[in-house]
Design an enzyme around this catalytic site. Structure first.
Site, PDB file in Angstrom:
ATOM      1  N   ASP A  11      39.302  35.611  50.148  1.00  0.00           N
ATOM      2  CA  ASP A  11      39.979  36.349  49.084  1.00  0.00           C
ATOM      3  C   ASP A  11      41.484  36.276  49.336  1.00  0.00           C
ATOM      4  O   ASP A  11      41.968  36.704  50.387  1.00  0.00           O
ATOM      5  CB  ASP A  11      39.483  37.804  49.129  1.00  0.00           C
ATOM      6  CG  ASP A  11      40.011  38.630  47.972  1.00  0.00           C
ATOM      7  OD1 ASP A  11      40.588  38.048  47.027  1.00  0.00           O
ATOM      8  OD2 ASP A  11      39.849  39.867  48.026  1.00  0.00           O
ATOM      9  N   ASP A 105      40.942  33.400  42.777  1.00  0.00           N
ATOM     10  CA  ASP A 105      41.422  33.554  44.160  1.00  0.00           C
ATOM     11  C   ASP A 105      40.349  34.064  45.111  1.00  0.00           C
ATOM     12  O   ASP A 105      40.670  34.552  46.188  1.00  0.00           O
ATOM     13  CB  ASP A 105      42.625  34.504  44.184  1.00  0.00           C
ATOM     14  CG  ASP A 105      42.201  35.957  44.026  1.00  0.00           C
ATOM     15  OD1 ASP A 105      41.438  36.245  43.093  1.00  0.00           O
ATOM     16  OD2 ASP A 105      42.622  36.776  44.852  1.00  0.00           O
ATOM     17  N   GLU A 106      39.101  33.928  44.728  1.00  0.00           N
ATOM     18  CA  GLU A 106      38.046  34.560  45.528  1.00  0.00           C
ATOM     19  C   GLU A 106      36.780  33.717  45.444  1.00  0.00           C
ATOM     20  O   GLU A 106      36.402  33.294  44.353  1.00  0.00           O
ATOM     21  CB  GLU A 106      37.784  35.939  44.923  1.00  0.00           C
ATOM     22  CG  GLU A 106      37.150  36.932  45.824  1.00  0.00           C
ATOM     23  CD  GLU A 106      36.901  38.240  45.067  1.00  0.00           C
ATOM     24  OE1 GLU A 106      35.922  38.897  45.391  1.00  0.00           O
ATOM     25  OE2 GLU A 106      37.665  38.573  44.137  1.00  0.00           O
TER      26      GLU A 106
HETATM   27 MG   LIG Z   1      42.372  38.664  45.946  1.00  0.00          MG
END
Ligand SMILES: [Mg+2]
Length: 405
Positions: A11, A105-106
């Protein structure tokens, strides 16, 4: 980790805000949010500086400004975040093909099969963080555990710039002390209901009775107790399988000869195109995936219009992509090849492009495109009845050149 499963949750830290600071260093250290400033604007991302004021993502911008009057707000630039996201995901691909993206983003990564090659979960986590930083200048937090649930809890424990490995043997103790609201799906309201029952931690939750839990969770009561013990058997569903139609092959012996590579790429393109038509889809993007003998994985893509489901066209593009890679590294041996078809659309949309497609086929491939249009459904029909191996295009058959040793 036992049971031979090891999952990472990666993350990025305050992703949008960190990208903005990276692109404009004068924003560093300021209470920065990314989001809309209009009347109904919402915080899309909050820097760590502004979080100290109690500002967090999904909060109305008016509330954020009330909590932090000196707040600095910039408008989101999604195209830029997508660019950076691609760099991040290409780092993941260096370690496993089993990647399930949750957002830009993960992602979850199943690295169970990567441990022999790349080392321990900690080593892989460190490498991923390092390579993401080298590629983007940004920090990620990584958590590792025997399943998705534990990995996600782990990545959050040392944020930002964290790396936390939770071994199987530690799961019980960590979850026993974990507040219930840390479990995904337990919001403020549910947490308050549980607290009224004297249930504050996952330890309490795992020992609660049906009589206590049924009114809150209904038929999910026993599932939630398992979650509270850190149990989770959900698989990592890779994007490669889901958002694209693909065919790939790992070879028993690494391939080197041009003829052997050509034969494989033709066969894979044929299989992928056949699957595409089976799902009544068309593609605008052909990607070739190549893993070399030293486990470097790379992809080459070509985007085009109008969309197609035509085997001949897809095969030509795939061959061209493979050859253009080959021209640069004529000596590399190939361990795995894949052809994936992305930017998919329902085949019915083809009608929109029909006149343009026929026109271009008349100019470029007067006979080829027409002939293959008749051949493709025929081959698909035979495969449907007799199995995928029932027929093979002549171009996918070995020529007189002997196969790779
Ligand atoms: Mg994040």
């Amino acid at each position: 980790m036992s049971r031979s499963r090891c999952i990472l949750h990666v993350d990025m830290d305050a992703f949008y805000a960190s990208v903005e600071v990276r692109d404009n260093p004068s924003l560093a250290g300021l209470p920065l949010v990314v989001g809309g400033m209009g009347g109904r604007g919402v915080v899309a991302a909050a820097s760590y500086e502004v979080r100290r004021f109690g500002v967090h993502s999904a909060m109305p911008m008016s509330e954020a400004k009330r909590r932090c009057p000196q707040l600095v707000c910039v408008a989101p630039r999604m195209a830029r975040y997508r660019q950076v996201s691609e760099l991040v995901f290409s780092v993941f691909e260096q370690f496993t093909p089993q990647i399930e993206g949750l957002s830009l983003d993960e992602a979850y990564l199943d690295i169970s099969a990567s441990l022999n090659l790349f080392g321990s979960p900690r080593t892989i986590g460190e490498q991923i963080k390092k390579r993401i930083y080298e590629a983007t200048g940004l920090c990620a937090s990584v958590g590792a555990g025997p399943n998705k649930l534990v990995a996600k809890i782990a990545s959050d424990m040392d944020k930002p710039n964290g790396l936390r490995i939770i071994e199987d043997s530690q799961v019980a103790a960590i979850f026993r002390a974990l507040p219930v609201y840390r479990l995904h799906g337990i919001g403020k309201k549910t947490a308050a209901q549980l607290e009224a029952l004297g249930i504050a931690t996952c330890g309490d939750l795992s020992q609660a009775t049906d009589a206590q839990l049924k009114p809150v969770f209904g038929r999910y009561a026993s599932a939630i107790r398992a979650r509270a013990r850190g149990q989770d058997d959900r698989a990592v569903v890779s994007d490669w399988e889901e958002k694209q139609v693909s065919a790939e092959e790992t070879f028993a012996v690494d391939l080197h000869r041009p003829e052997a590579l050509r034969r494989e790429i033709v066969g894979l393109a044929d299989r992928a195109a056949s699957r595409l038509r089976h799902k009544a889809l068309v593609t605008c993007c052909v990607t070739v995936k190549i893993r070399t003998a030293d486990f470097q994985t790379l992809t080459r893509s070509h985007t085009f219009a109008p969309p197609t489901d035509d085997t001949r066209q897809i095969t030509q593009i795939a061959q061209h992509l493979l050859q253009s890679w080959r021209a640069l590294v004529p000596d590399d041996k190939v361990r795995l090849l894949g052809v994936s078809l992305r930017d998919l659309a329902p085949a019915t949309q083809l009608d929109l492009f029909a006149s343009a497609a026929i026109e271009s086929s008349v100019h470029t491939q007067p006979n080829g495109q027409q002939a293959t249009k008749r051949l493709d459904p025929l081959l698909d029909g035979i495969r449907g009845r007799f199995g995928a191996g029932a027929v093979t295009r002549a171009s996918a058959l070995p020529t007189k050149t002997p196969p790779d040793p």
